[in-house]
Motif scaffolding. Structure first.
Motif, PDB file in Angstrom:
ATOM      1  N   SER A 190       8.976  -0.342   7.725  1.00  0.00           N
ATOM      2  CA  SER A 190       9.604  -1.648   7.906  1.00  0.00           C
ATOM      3  C   SER A 190       9.692  -1.888   9.411  1.00  0.00           C
ATOM      4  CB  SER A 190      10.988  -1.658   7.254  1.00  0.00           C
ATOM      5  OG  SER A 190      11.872  -0.793   7.960  1.00  0.00           O
ATOM      6  N   THR A 191      10.570  -2.767   9.840  1.00  0.00           N
ATOM      7  CA  THR A 191      10.740  -2.984  11.281  1.00  0.00           C
ATOM      8  C   THR A 191      11.843  -2.099  11.856  1.00  0.00           C
ATOM      9  OG1 THR A 191      12.246  -4.836  10.858  1.00  0.00           O
ATOM     10  CG2 THR A 191       9.899  -5.358  11.165  1.00  0.00           C
ATOM     11  N   SER A 192      12.319  -1.130  11.068  1.00  0.00           N
ATOM     12  CA  SER A 192      13.366  -0.245  11.576  1.00  0.00           C
ATOM     13  C   SER A 192      13.194   1.218  11.189  1.00  0.00           C
ATOM     14  CB  SER A 192      14.748  -0.715  11.099  1.00  0.00           C
ATOM     15  OG  SER A 192      14.826  -0.699   9.685  1.00  0.00           O
ATOM     16  N   ARG A 193      12.336   1.516  10.207  1.00  0.00           N
ATOM     17  CA  ARG A 193      12.186   2.902   9.761  1.00  0.00           C
ATOM     18  C   ARG A 193      10.925   3.064   8.933  1.00  0.00           C
ATOM     19  NH1 ARG A 193      16.591   0.952   7.250  1.00  0.00           N
ATOM     20  NH2 ARG A 193      17.973   2.291   8.456  1.00  0.00           N
ATOM     21  N   VAL A 194      10.604   4.330   8.657  1.00  0.00           N
ATOM     22  CA  VAL A 194       9.509   4.671   7.758  1.00  0.00           C
ATOM     23  C   VAL A 194      10.093   5.463   6.592  1.00  0.00           C
ATOM     24  CG1 VAL A 194       7.322   5.916   7.482  1.00  0.00           C
ATOM     25  CG2 VAL A 194       7.831   4.755   9.636  1.00  0.00           C
ATOM     26  N   ALA A 195       9.679   5.124   5.377  1.00  0.00           N
ATOM     27  CA  ALA A 195      10.166   5.830   4.200  1.00  0.00           C
ATOM     28  C   ALA A 195       9.016   5.990   3.208  1.00  0.00           C
ATOM     29  CB  ALA A 195      11.321   5.074   3.552  1.00  0.00           C
ATOM     30  N   PRO A 196       9.022   7.061   2.420  1.00  0.00           N
ATOM     31  CA  PRO A 196       7.983   7.216   1.400  1.00  0.00           C
ATOM     32  C   PRO A 196       8.200   6.241   0.253  1.00  0.00           C
ATOM     33  CG  PRO A 196       9.589   8.990   1.231  1.00  0.00           C
ATOM     34  CD  PRO A 196       9.966   8.197   2.442  1.00  0.00           C
ATOM     35  N   TRP A 197       7.156   5.523  -0.100  1.00  0.00           N
ATOM     36  CA  TRP A 197       7.189   4.647  -1.268  1.00  0.00           C
ATOM     37  C   TRP A 197       6.292   5.274  -2.329  1.00  0.00           C
ATOM     38  CZ3 TRP A 197       7.114  -1.366  -0.450  1.00  0.00           C
ATOM     39  CH2 TRP A 197       8.258  -1.744   0.278  1.00  0.00           C
ATOM     40  N   THR A 198       6.871   5.556  -3.471  1.00  0.00           N
ATOM     41  CA  THR A 198       6.107   6.122  -4.579  1.00  0.00           C
ATOM     42  C   THR A 198       5.931   5.059  -5.659  1.00  0.00           C
ATOM     43  OG1 THR A 198       6.880   8.376  -4.167  1.00  0.00           O
ATOM     44  CG2 THR A 198       6.018   7.899  -6.367  1.00  0.00           C
ATOM     45  N   PHE A 199       4.691   4.760  -5.968  1.00  0.00           N
ATOM     46  CA  PHE A 199       4.350   3.788  -7.009  1.00  0.00           C
ATOM     47  C   PHE A 199       3.853   4.535  -8.245  1.00  0.00           C
ATOM     48  CE2 PHE A 199       4.199   1.312  -3.184  1.00  0.00           C
ATOM     49  CZ  PHE A 199       4.572   0.025  -3.554  1.00  0.00           C
ATOM     50  N   THR A 200       4.373   4.154  -9.382  1.00  0.00           N
ATOM     51  CA  THR A 200       3.914   4.705 -10.649  1.00  0.00           C
ATOM     52  C   THR A 200       3.050   3.676 -11.354  1.00  0.00           C
ATOM     53  OG1 THR A 200       5.940   6.019 -10.859  1.00  0.00           O
ATOM     54  CG2 THR A 200       4.619   5.703 -12.850  1.00  0.00           C
ATOM     55  N   VAL A 201       1.859   4.094 -11.767  1.00  0.00           N
ATOM     56  CA  VAL A 201       0.962   3.210 -12.514  1.00  0.00           C
ATOM     57  C   VAL A 201       1.509   3.083 -13.926  1.00  0.00           C
ATOM     58  CG1 VAL A 201      -1.393   2.806 -13.309  1.00  0.00           C
ATOM     59  CG2 VAL A 201      -0.991   3.941 -11.098  1.00  0.00           C
ATOM     60  N   ARG A 202       1.882   1.887 -14.314  1.00  0.00           N
ATOM     61  CA  ARG A 202       2.491   1.661 -15.632  1.00  0.00           C
ATOM     62  C   ARG A 202       1.489   1.219 -16.685  1.00  0.00           C
ATOM     63  NH1 ARG A 202       6.851   4.685 -15.388  1.00  0.00           N
ATOM     64  NH2 ARG A 202       8.410   3.967 -13.868  1.00  0.00           N
ATOM     65  N   GLY A 203       0.278   0.900 -16.279  1.00  0.00           N
ATOM     66  CA  GLY A 203      -0.720   0.457 -17.243  1.00  0.00           C
ATOM     67  C   GLY A 203      -0.945  -1.044 -17.170  1.00  0.00           C
ATOM     68  N   MET A 214      -3.754 -13.571 -17.847  1.00  0.00           N
ATOM     69  CA  MET A 214      -4.696 -12.564 -17.356  1.00  0.00           C
ATOM     70  C   MET A 214      -4.100 -11.179 -17.484  1.00  0.00           C
ATOM     71  SD  MET A 214      -4.529 -13.331 -13.247  1.00  0.00           S
ATOM     72  CE  MET A 214      -4.840 -15.086 -13.514  1.00  0.00           C
ATOM     73  N   ALA A 215      -5.001 -10.206 -17.632  1.00  0.00           N
ATOM     74  CA  ALA A 215      -4.590  -8.808 -17.701  1.00  0.00           C
ATOM     75  C   ALA A 215      -4.440  -8.271 -16.281  1.00  0.00           C
ATOM     76  CB  ALA A 215      -5.624  -7.990 -18.469  1.00  0.00           C
ATOM     77  N   ALA A 216      -3.364  -7.529 -16.045  1.00  0.00           N
ATOM     78  CA  ALA A 216      -3.107  -6.994 -14.708  1.00  0.00           C
ATOM     79  C   ALA A 216      -2.481  -5.608 -14.826  1.00  0.00           C
ATOM     80  CB  ALA A 216      -2.192  -7.921 -13.921  1.00  0.00           C
ATOM     81  N   ILE A 217      -2.833  -4.745 -13.893  1.00  0.00           N
ATOM     82  CA  ILE A 217      -2.303  -3.387 -13.851  1.00  0.00           C
ATOM     83  C   ILE A 217      -0.993  -3.407 -13.067  1.00  0.00           C
ATOM     84  CG2 ILE A 217      -2.732  -1.005 -13.123  1.00  0.00           C
ATOM     85  CD1 ILE A 217      -5.761  -1.744 -13.204  1.00  0.00           C
ATOM     86  N   LYS A 218       0.057  -2.849 -13.661  1.00  0.00           N
ATOM     87  CA  LYS A 218       1.366  -2.834 -13.009  1.00  0.00           C
ATOM     88  C   LYS A 218       1.579  -1.512 -12.289  1.00  0.00           C
ATOM     89  CE  LYS A 218       6.347  -3.264 -13.833  1.00  0.00           C
ATOM     90  NZ  LYS A 218       7.415  -3.416 -14.851  1.00  0.00           N
ATOM     91  N   LEU A 219       2.009  -1.605 -11.016  1.00  0.00           N
ATOM     92  CA  LEU A 219       2.449  -0.452 -10.247  1.00  0.00           C
ATOM     93  C   LEU A 219       3.893  -0.701  -9.834  1.00  0.00           C
ATOM     94  CD1 LEU A 219      -0.721  -1.205  -9.185  1.00  0.00           C
ATOM     95  CD2 LEU A 219      -0.403   1.094  -8.252  1.00  0.00           C
ATOM     96  N   GLU A 220       4.760   0.256 -10.105  1.00  0.00           N
ATOM     97  CA  GLU A 220       6.191   0.056  -9.915  1.00  0.00           C
ATOM     98  C   GLU A 220       6.743   1.064  -8.909  1.00  0.00           C
ATOM     99  OE1 GLU A 220       9.728  -1.024 -12.960  1.00  0.00           O
ATOM    100  OE2 GLU A 220       8.711   0.885 -13.352  1.00  0.00           O
ATOM    101  N   HIS A 221       7.563   0.568  -7.992  1.00  0.00           N
ATOM    102  CA  HIS A 221       8.184   1.411  -6.967  1.00  0.00           C
ATOM    103  C   HIS A 221       9.698   1.285  -7.029  1.00  0.00           C
ATOM    104  CE1 HIS A 221       9.731   2.708  -3.077  1.00  0.00           C
ATOM    105  NE2 HIS A 221      10.147   1.488  -2.848  1.00  0.00           N
TER     106      HIS A 221
END
Length: 269
Positions: A190-203, A214-221
């Motif tokens: 961000s504009t103040s820090r770095v953090a790990p973002w983990t995205f899970t593929v939900r299908g 439309m069909a779309a692949i969801k990734l959730e963080h």
């Protein structure tokens, strides 16, 4: 090259030396960095997936969205525009949302493209004030305009705009490598820090959007417990549109601030 790149270059040439430096890196300095992006991929059982990171740039696009949002728990409806402009070994990604009372909020990322994806050089976040994160490859640091201590620049680190296109390009290059349950962890600044973002593929989900079904692949963080900013996000990318994002949802400040963008149209910029 699109005129936006020229405008960005001119603006950064007149900026403080730290900002100008990041876009003045030579091709030699670019390739001096390690070519292995530290983006961790784990399967549904939590085991690391050992594979080379492939990445394919989604086609350039200008996308229009309807927005349902909240600011400090006050609901509103508005519109947003998202531009994705890859050009040779460069890219610009920007999003602007019109927010009642506050005016507009614009986030933008500019940087380079290499074999593993995006290499941000500057991230800007502007609403009433403009803040930035500068990725200084020569110094090996990310510097923040809001006064936070610099963070180490780990190759492969993204910002809060580029991270979505980094993920989209990974799935575009090797969609079968990321079945439901796959977890992808990326360092996001961000504009103040770095953090790990983990995205899970939900299908794959079938979305009813203003632009059509439309069909779309969801990734959730969901934020890690040590992420003080408490950001949650979800990204839906559509294979039929070259893995471009067609819905983006962001929740911050314990749910008091929220943006839900749904595609209405897209064109070539």
């Amino acid at each position: 090259m699109p005129s936006r790149f020229l405008l960005w270059s001119a603006a950064l040439r007149s900026a403080p030396s730290g900002l100008a430096l990041s876009l003045a890196l030579s091709a030699g300095a670019l390739h001096a960095q390690t070519t292995t992006a530290p983006i961790e991929v784990r399967n549904a059982q939590g085991k690391p997936v050992a594979s080379a990171l492939a990445w394919k740039a989604p086609a350039a696009a200008r996308m229009q969205f309807t927005v349902q949002g909240k600011f400090k728990n006050l609901p509103y409806q508005t519109k947003a525009q998202l531009d994705w402009l890859p050009q040779s070994q460069r890219y610009e990604a920007s999003q602007e949302v019109q927010i009642p009372v506050l005016g507009s909020r614009r986030q933008a990322s500019v940087g380079a493209i290499n074999a593993n994806g995006l290499r941000p050089e500057i991230f800007l976040d502007r609403s009433r004030k403009e803040n930035s994160a500068t990725f200084d490859a020569q110094a090996g640091q990310i510097r923040f305009s809001r006064g936070s201590e610099p963070a180490p620049l780990v190759p492969g680190t993204q910002d809060r705009m580029s991270v979505f296109f980094q993920l989209a390009g990974m799935l575009a290059a090797a969609p079968k490598a990321y079945p439901p349950g796959t977890r992808i962890t990326v360092q996001a600044a961000s504009t103040s820090r770095v953090a790990p973002w983990t995205f899970t593929v939900r299908g794959t989900e079938n979305l009813a959007l203003p632009a059509g079904r439309m069909a779309a692949i969801k990734l959730e963080h969901n934020s890690e417990s040590n992420d003080a900013e408490g950001v949650q996000s979800a990204l839906w990318i559509a294979p039929s549109l070259g893995y471009l994002p067609v819905r983006i949802r962001m929740v911050e400040d314990g749910g008091r601030d929220e943006l839900d963008l749904k595609l209405t149209s897209h064109t070539n910029p």
